[in-house]
Design a protein around this motif. Structure first.
Motif, PDB file in Angstrom:
ATOM      1  N   ILE A  98       0.993   4.104  -2.957  1.00  0.00           N
ATOM      2  CA  ILE A  98       0.837   5.540  -2.678  1.00  0.00           C
ATOM      3  C   ILE A  98       2.044   6.304  -3.207  1.00  0.00           C
ATOM      4  O   ILE A  98       1.900   7.363  -3.826  1.00  0.00           O
ATOM      5  N   TYR A  99       3.228   5.760  -2.986  1.00  0.00           N
ATOM      6  CA  TYR A  99       4.461   6.409  -3.477  1.00  0.00           C
ATOM      7  C   TYR A  99       4.437   6.507  -5.009  1.00  0.00           C
ATOM      8  O   TYR A  99       4.738   7.560  -5.571  1.00  0.00           O
ATOM      9  N   CYS A 100       4.057   5.422  -5.667  1.00  0.00           N
ATOM     10  CA  CYS A 100       4.015   5.423  -7.137  1.00  0.00           C
ATOM     11  C   CYS A 100       2.972   6.408  -7.648  1.00  0.00           C
ATOM     12  O   CYS A 100       3.210   7.121  -8.634  1.00  0.00           O
ATOM     13  N   ARG A 101       1.816   6.475  -6.993  1.00  0.00           N
ATOM     14  CA  ARG A 101       0.767   7.395  -7.406  1.00  0.00           C
ATOM     15  C   ARG A 101       1.250   8.846  -7.244  1.00  0.00           C
ATOM     16  O   ARG A 101       1.046   9.678  -8.128  1.00  0.00           O
ATOM     17  N   ASN A 102       1.913   9.137  -6.145  1.00  0.00           N
ATOM     18  CA  ASN A 102       2.438  10.482  -5.924  1.00  0.00           C
ATOM     19  C   ASN A 102       3.549  10.813  -6.927  1.00  0.00           C
ATOM     20  O   ASN A 102       3.616  11.932  -7.436  1.00  0.00           O
ATOM     21  N   ALA A 103       4.403   9.851  -7.191  1.00  0.00           N
ATOM     22  CA  ALA A 103       5.481  10.069  -8.159  1.00  0.00           C
ATOM     23  C   ALA A 103       4.904  10.319  -9.548  1.00  0.00           C
ATOM     24  O   ALA A 103       5.390  11.192 -10.288  1.00  0.00           O
ATOM     25  N   ALA A 104       3.858   9.596  -9.909  1.00  0.00           N
ATOM     26  CA  ALA A 104       3.225   9.794 -11.213  1.00  0.00           C
ATOM     27  C   ALA A 104       2.572  11.168 -11.284  1.00  0.00           C
ATOM     28  O   ALA A 104       2.660  11.852 -12.309  1.00  0.00           O
ATOM     29  N   ALA A 105       1.942  11.594 -10.197  1.00  0.00           N
ATOM     30  CA  ALA A 105       1.309  12.917 -10.167  1.00  0.00           C
ATOM     31  C   ALA A 105       2.366  14.016 -10.304  1.00  0.00           C
ATOM     32  O   ALA A 105       2.165  15.006 -11.027  1.00  0.00           O
ATOM     33  N   VAL A 106       3.489  13.855  -9.633  1.00  0.00           N
ATOM     34  CA  VAL A 106       4.581  14.837  -9.732  1.00  0.00           C
ATOM     35  C   VAL A 106       5.134  14.852 -11.157  1.00  0.00           C
ATOM     36  O   VAL A 106       5.391  15.927 -11.719  1.00  0.00           O
ATOM     37  N   LEU A 157       0.834  -1.201   0.000  1.00  0.00           N
ATOM     38  CA  LEU A 157       0.000   0.000   0.000  1.00  0.00           C
ATOM     39  C   LEU A 157       0.871   1.254   0.000  1.00  0.00           C
ATOM     40  O   LEU A 157       0.606   2.211  -0.726  1.00  0.00           O
ATOM     41  N   ILE A 158       1.919   1.225   0.775  1.00  0.00           N
ATOM     42  CA  ILE A 158       2.861   2.362   0.811  1.00  0.00           C
ATOM     43  C   ILE A 158       3.508   2.539  -0.557  1.00  0.00           C
ATOM     44  O   ILE A 158       3.634   3.665  -1.062  1.00  0.00           O
ATOM     45  N   PHE A 159       3.881   1.439  -1.182  1.00  0.00           N
ATOM     46  CA  PHE A 159       4.500   1.502  -2.513  1.00  0.00           C
ATOM     47  C   PHE A 159       3.521   2.065  -3.533  1.00  0.00           C
ATOM     48  O   PHE A 159       3.876   2.892  -4.384  1.00  0.00           O
TER      49      PHE A 159
END
Length: 84
Positions: free
Chosen positions: A9-17, A5-7
């Motif tokens: 969230i991290y991937c989703r945030n990285a994609a948004a950035v 789940l943490i991974f």
């Protein structure tokens, strides 16, 4: 919290950035292109103004030369001579 789940969230945030960064870069390039186009258009407008001035000057020179040209005739061997 689960590591997957943490991974996610991290991937989703990285994609948004990444998307935000790409949009910013695209808008920057688009704005630069618009500025370049405006600069070229302004340059052509300046050149057009200069050409209009040159055209007017040529017309004035021709207006002076036409009466002078009427005073001379062209000879086949010696250039110009005054008309009699």
């Amino acid at each position: 919290m689960d590591l997957s789940l943490i991974f996610k969230i991290y991937c989703r945030n990285a994609a948004a950035v990444k998307i935000a960064t790409e949009e910013r870069d695209f808008n920057h390039l688009r704005n630069n292109q618009l500025q370049i186009s405006q600069g070229i258009a302004a340059g052509f407008k300046d050149i057009e103004g200069s050409l209009d001035q040159l055209h007017q000057q040529i017309v004035e020179i021709k207006a002076w030369l036409i009466p002078i040209k009427a005073l001379f005739t062209v000879t086949s061997h010696r250039g110009f001579r005054l008309r009699s």
